[in-house]
Design an enzyme around this catalytic site. Structure first.
Site, PDB file in Angstrom:
ATOM      1  CB  THR A 182      -1.071  -0.198   0.807  1.00 51.29           C
ATOM      2  OG1 THR A 182      -0.248   0.060   2.657  1.00 51.29           O
ATOM      3  CG2 THR A 182      -1.662  -1.654   0.817  1.00 51.29           C
ATOM      4  CE  LYS A 183       2.840   1.845   4.621  1.00 51.89           C
ATOM      5  NZ  LYS A 183       2.070   0.943   5.247  1.00 51.89           N
ATOM      6  CB  THR A 184       4.687   6.335  -1.694  1.00 56.83           C
ATOM      7  OG1 THR A 184       3.555   7.143  -0.728  1.00 56.83           O
ATOM      8  CG2 THR A 184       5.779   7.139  -2.667  1.00 56.83           C
TER       9      THR A 184
END
Length: 366
Positions: A182-184
């Site tokens: 889910t992270k950048t």
């Protein structure tokens, strides 16, 4: 009706090329090649001297706390508004979490309450840069310096966030980041430990690999009981490719947050991720908080989104309310959880996607 996800990674031909190379050639003498490269390049990106890639951010935090010698009888201060990953390593080590409230505008650790919570048993303060928002690092670093209590930065959600020229995660005794899907910047699963402290780095490096010291000449000999928290070479290959694009990835996240900010500027009851002068919000998770006077709850907002096939995440519940904690929640933390919502934010969202979300929010106020 096409569903709009709340987030997903940005994967291009570059990531596929790097991972394919790791699968094809990253074995034998080259089995750590991408790991070492990722560690070196990520440390350079955030401005620390050392980095250790790990299986998760939770693991990185666990290793760092263990290396500081934290254990039973010790207290660790952290904000009540957090994900359980910031709490779990404290409990793993038998230490006691001390919850304090957050500031109503940044949703991050309140330095004044931290100071009040310090006792002779306090062995660390964990500053979580929530959703890409930044803690007040000047006040927290000054408090750490005056008391000698290590300040730890949980920058799991703060790749690209910058406090007056310093990247989140680079200012405390150590910092940790997450690379969950889910992270950048993503490695699928994974995390990293970063620090300027050589001795702490050596201790964490040993703990991360079953307690085997890097300078131990005896093969397969653990010097102490450690953990298995190493990142795989395949994950690190993905991370290396993502690092080549990190400025682009952060810029797009910031662009989406700015779009929401402008769209909701005409609704006084809505506040969003702040960006004080001299700072940069990495904008991992654009979040809106509705004023108490508006009378619109998180559950009502989520229901409106779900009816239009749009994902949205609840604001983190206070850690004190979890079933294995069950303490009285901090008031601001509890209030934010009742009227906050994480908005969809991924790199290839279209303008039509963003406008649909904006229309749903405006419909709540009509």
């Amino acid at each position: 009706m096409s569903r709009i996800l709340y987030t997903k990674p940005s994967i291009t031909a570059l990531e596929i090329e790097f991972v394919t190379d790791a699968i094809t050639h990253g074995w034998g003498d080259d089995c750590y090649g991408y790991i070492q490269r990722f560690e070196k390049e990520f440390a350079q990106y955030v401005g620390t001297s050392k980095a250790i890639a790990t299986a998760s951010c939770t693991g990185a935090l666990h290793l760092g706390l263990a290396a500081l010698g934290i254990g039973p009888g010790d207290e660790v201060i952290l904000a009540d508004t957090n994900w359980v990953a910031s709490l779990a390593p404290i409990l793993y080590l038998g230490a006691t979490p001390i919850f304090v409230d957050v500031l109503p505008d940044t949703w991050c650790l309140d330095p004044a309450q931290v100071e009040q919570a310090i006792t002779a048993k306090t062995k660390a303060i964990i500053a979580v840069h929530l959703y890409g928002n930044l803690c007040d690092m000047d006040r927290l670093l000054a408090l750490s310096q005056s008391t000698g209590i290590p300040l730890i930065e949980d920058a799991a959600e703060a790749v690209g966030s910058v406090w007056h020229g310093h990247h989140a995660g680079s200012m405390g005794r150590f910092g940790v980041f997450s690379f969950h899907g889910t992270k950048t910047l993503s490695t699928g699963e994974g995390g990293i430990f970063v620090t300027h402290d050589d001795a702490l780095y050596d201790r964490v490096l040993t703990l991360s690999n079953h307690g085997r010291a890097a300078n131990q000449p005896k093969q397969f000999w653990p010097d102490l009981l450690g953990y298995k928290y190493k990142m795989s070479n395949l994950q690190a290959a993905l991370g290396c490719a993502q690092l080549q694009r990190v400025d682009e990835l952060v810029a797009r996240k910031r662009e989406i947050l700015h779009y929401y900010r402008q769209a909701f500027a005409h609704i006084p009851a809505i506040s969003m991720n702040p960006e004080p002068v001299g700072t940069q919000n990495g904008a991992w998770m654009p979040t809106l908080v509705v004023s108490q006077e508006a009378g619109i709850t998180t559950d009502q907002m989520r229901a409106a989104f779900q009816a239009q096939a749009v994902d949205a995440r609840v604001f983190f519940h206070p850690l004190s309310t979890l079933p294995f904690i069950q303490q009285t929640p901090q008031p601001t933390s509890l209030s934010l959880a009742e009227r906050g919502l994480n908005l969809p934010s991924y790199h290839d969202m279209t303008t039509a996607d963003l406008n649909k979300i904006v229309q749903i929010v405006y419909g709540l106020f009509s």
